[in-house]
Design a protein around this motif. Sequence first.
Motif, PDB file in Angstrom:
ATOM      1  N   THR A  56       1.422  -1.615  -0.260  1.00 54.62           N
ATOM      2  CA  THR A  56       0.115   0.315   0.646  1.00 54.62           C
ATOM      3  C   THR A  56       1.077   1.230   0.428  1.00 54.62           C
ATOM      4  OG1 THR A  56      -1.649   0.944   1.083  1.00 54.62           O
ATOM      5  CG2 THR A  56      -0.232  -0.033   2.953  1.00 54.62           C
ATOM      6  N   GLU A  57       0.816   2.194  -0.530  1.00 56.86           N
ATOM      7  CA  GLU A  57       1.241   3.246  -0.663  1.00 56.86           C
ATOM      8  C   GLU A  57       0.414   4.326   0.542  1.00 56.86           C
ATOM      9  OE1 GLU A  57       3.597   4.650  -2.529  1.00 56.86           O
ATOM     10  OE2 GLU A  57       3.384   2.461  -3.628  1.00 56.86           O
ATOM     11  N   LEU A  58      -0.515   4.191   1.412  1.00 58.04           N
ATOM     12  CA  LEU A  58      -0.501   4.526   2.827  1.00 58.04           C
ATOM     13  C   LEU A  58       0.366   5.251   3.838  1.00 58.04           C
ATOM     14  CD1 LEU A  58      -3.901   3.082   3.553  1.00 58.04           C
ATOM     15  CD2 LEU A  58      -3.641   5.128   2.453  1.00 58.04           C
ATOM     16  N   ASP A  59       0.532   6.427   3.931  1.00 53.95           N
ATOM     17  CA  ASP A  59       0.974   7.014   5.076  1.00 53.95           C
ATOM     18  C   ASP A  59       0.648   6.376   6.471  1.00 53.95           C
ATOM     19  OD1 ASP A  59       3.438   8.371   6.083  1.00 53.95           O
ATOM     20  OD2 ASP A  59       2.000  10.268   6.950  1.00 53.95           O
ATOM     21  N   GLN A  60       2.059   5.683   6.868  1.00 57.48           N
ATOM     22  CA  GLN A  60       1.636   5.336   8.126  1.00 57.48           C
ATOM     23  C   GLN A  60       2.019   5.702   9.409  1.00 57.48           C
ATOM     24  OE1 GLN A  60       0.725   1.680   8.517  1.00 57.48           O
ATOM     25  NE2 GLN A  60       1.025   1.527   6.800  1.00 57.48           N
ATOM     26  N   ASN A  61       2.923   7.241   9.132  1.00 51.46           N
ATOM     27  CA  ASN A  61       2.560   8.249   9.896  1.00 51.46           C
ATOM     28  C   ASN A  61       3.541   7.849  11.215  1.00 51.46           C
ATOM     29  OD1 ASN A  61       2.647  10.856  11.210  1.00 51.46           O
ATOM     30  ND2 ASN A  61       0.261  10.505  11.638  1.00 51.46           N
ATOM     31  N   ALA A  62       4.523   7.107  10.950  1.00 46.74           N
ATOM     32  CA  ALA A  62       5.349   7.075  12.507  1.00 46.74           C
ATOM     33  C   ALA A  62       5.844   8.186  13.324  1.00 46.74           C
ATOM     34  CB  ALA A  62       6.575   6.141  11.320  1.00 46.74           C
ATOM     35  N   GLY A  63       6.003   9.291  12.952  1.00 42.55           N
ATOM     36  CA  GLY A  63       6.338   9.746  13.359  1.00 42.55           C
ATOM     37  C   GLY A  63       4.828  11.276  13.870  1.00 42.55           C
ATOM     38  N   GLY A  64       3.886  10.559  13.889  1.00 40.60           N
ATOM     39  CA  GLY A  64       2.912  11.404  14.316  1.00 40.60           C
ATOM     40  C   GLY A  64       2.624  11.918  15.818  1.00 40.60           C
ATOM     41  N   TYR A  65       1.479  12.243  15.912  1.00 40.55           N
ATOM     42  CA  TYR A  65       0.761  12.757  17.020  1.00 40.55           C
ATOM     43  C   TYR A  65       1.241  11.846  17.867  1.00 40.55           C
ATOM     44  CZ  TYR A  65      -2.403  15.316  20.960  1.00 40.55           C
ATOM     45  OH  TYR A  65      -2.568  15.355  21.806  1.00 40.55           O
ATOM     46  N   SER A  66       1.325  12.000  19.523  1.00 40.90           N
ATOM     47  CA  SER A  66       1.361  11.214  20.200  1.00 40.90           C
ATOM     48  C   SER A  66       1.117  11.775  21.683  1.00 40.90           C
ATOM     49  CB  SER A  66       2.634  10.526  20.590  1.00 40.90           C
ATOM     50  OG  SER A  66       3.272  10.714  21.500  1.00 40.90           O
ATOM     51  N   ALA A  67       0.137  11.723  22.857  1.00 42.14           N
ATOM     52  CA  ALA A  67      -0.013  12.376  24.295  1.00 42.14           C
ATOM     53  C   ALA A  67      -0.461  11.139  24.640  1.00 42.14           C
ATOM     54  CB  ALA A  67      -1.093  13.137  23.670  1.00 42.14           C
ATOM     55  N   THR A  68      -0.629  11.164  26.153  1.00 45.16           N
ATOM     56  CA  THR A  68      -1.420  10.376  26.988  1.00 45.16           C
ATOM     57  C   THR A  68      -2.710  10.288  26.660  1.00 45.16           C
ATOM     58  OG1 THR A  68      -0.978  11.970  28.194  1.00 45.16           O
ATOM     59  CG2 THR A  68       0.456  10.474  28.500  1.00 45.16           C
ATOM     60  N   ILE A  69      -3.410   9.234  27.263  1.00 47.38           N
ATOM     61  CA  ILE A  69      -4.470   8.628  26.900  1.00 47.38           C
ATOM     62  C   ILE A  69      -5.473   9.530  27.984  1.00 47.38           C
ATOM     63  CG2 ILE A  69      -6.541   7.052  27.116  1.00 47.38           C
ATOM     64  CD1 ILE A  69      -4.844   5.692  25.486  1.00 47.38           C
ATOM     65  N   THR A  70      -6.503  10.333  27.298  1.00 44.61           N
ATOM     66  CA  THR A  70      -6.825  10.433  29.285  1.00 44.61           C
ATOM     67  C   THR A  70      -8.593  10.489  29.539  1.00 44.61           C
ATOM     68  OG1 THR A  70      -6.790  12.398  28.533  1.00 44.61           O
ATOM     69  CG2 THR A  70      -5.346  12.742  29.605  1.00 44.61           C
ATOM     70  N   GLY A  71      -9.229  10.359  30.587  1.00 45.57           N
ATOM     71  CA  GLY A  71     -10.243  10.034  30.956  1.00 45.57           C
ATOM     72  C   GLY A  71     -10.043   8.621  31.626  1.00 45.57           C
ATOM     73  N   ASP A  72     -12.378   8.361  31.714  1.00 46.25           N
ATOM     74  CA  ASP A  72     -12.095   7.898  32.468  1.00 46.25           C
ATOM     75  C   ASP A  72     -13.249   6.721  31.445  1.00 46.25           C
ATOM     76  OD1 ASP A  72     -10.389   8.590  34.673  1.00 46.25           O
ATOM     77  OD2 ASP A  72     -12.223  10.099  35.483  1.00 46.25           O
ATOM     78  N   VAL A  73     -13.576   5.310  32.195  1.00 46.78           N
ATOM     79  CA  VAL A  73     -14.240   4.531  31.937  1.00 46.78           C
ATOM     80  C   VAL A  73     -15.473   4.376  32.761  1.00 46.78           C
ATOM     81  CG1 VAL A  73     -15.321   2.907  30.749  1.00 46.78           C
ATOM     82  CG2 VAL A  73     -13.373   3.355  29.987  1.00 46.78           C
TER      83      VAL A  73
END
Length: 85
Positions: A56-73
């Motif tokens: 595939t020619e899709l961009d894997q975005n290896a250096g993309g946005y990263s953040a900690t997951i916040t929220g509650d279940v």
Amino acid sequence: MWLVQNGQISVGDLVACLGLIQQLRFPTFISTFSFSMVQVGLASARRILSLMDEKTELDQNAGGYSATITGDVIFDDVTFSYEGE
């Protein structure tokens, strides 16, 4: 019918022969049906495997946005049970 008319076999022999031929129809049908289902399965598996191996020619975005997951279940007023209990 020709053999019965010429007296070479009896009506009972004719009925027995037709019954045996009828008994052979079902296994023959099932075997040809099963063979065709195997062929359909193999063709489907080939198509699925070719899709899985496709580059595939899709961009894997290896250096993309990263953040900690916040929220509650939160599970409020949730019950679990099996039928009949």
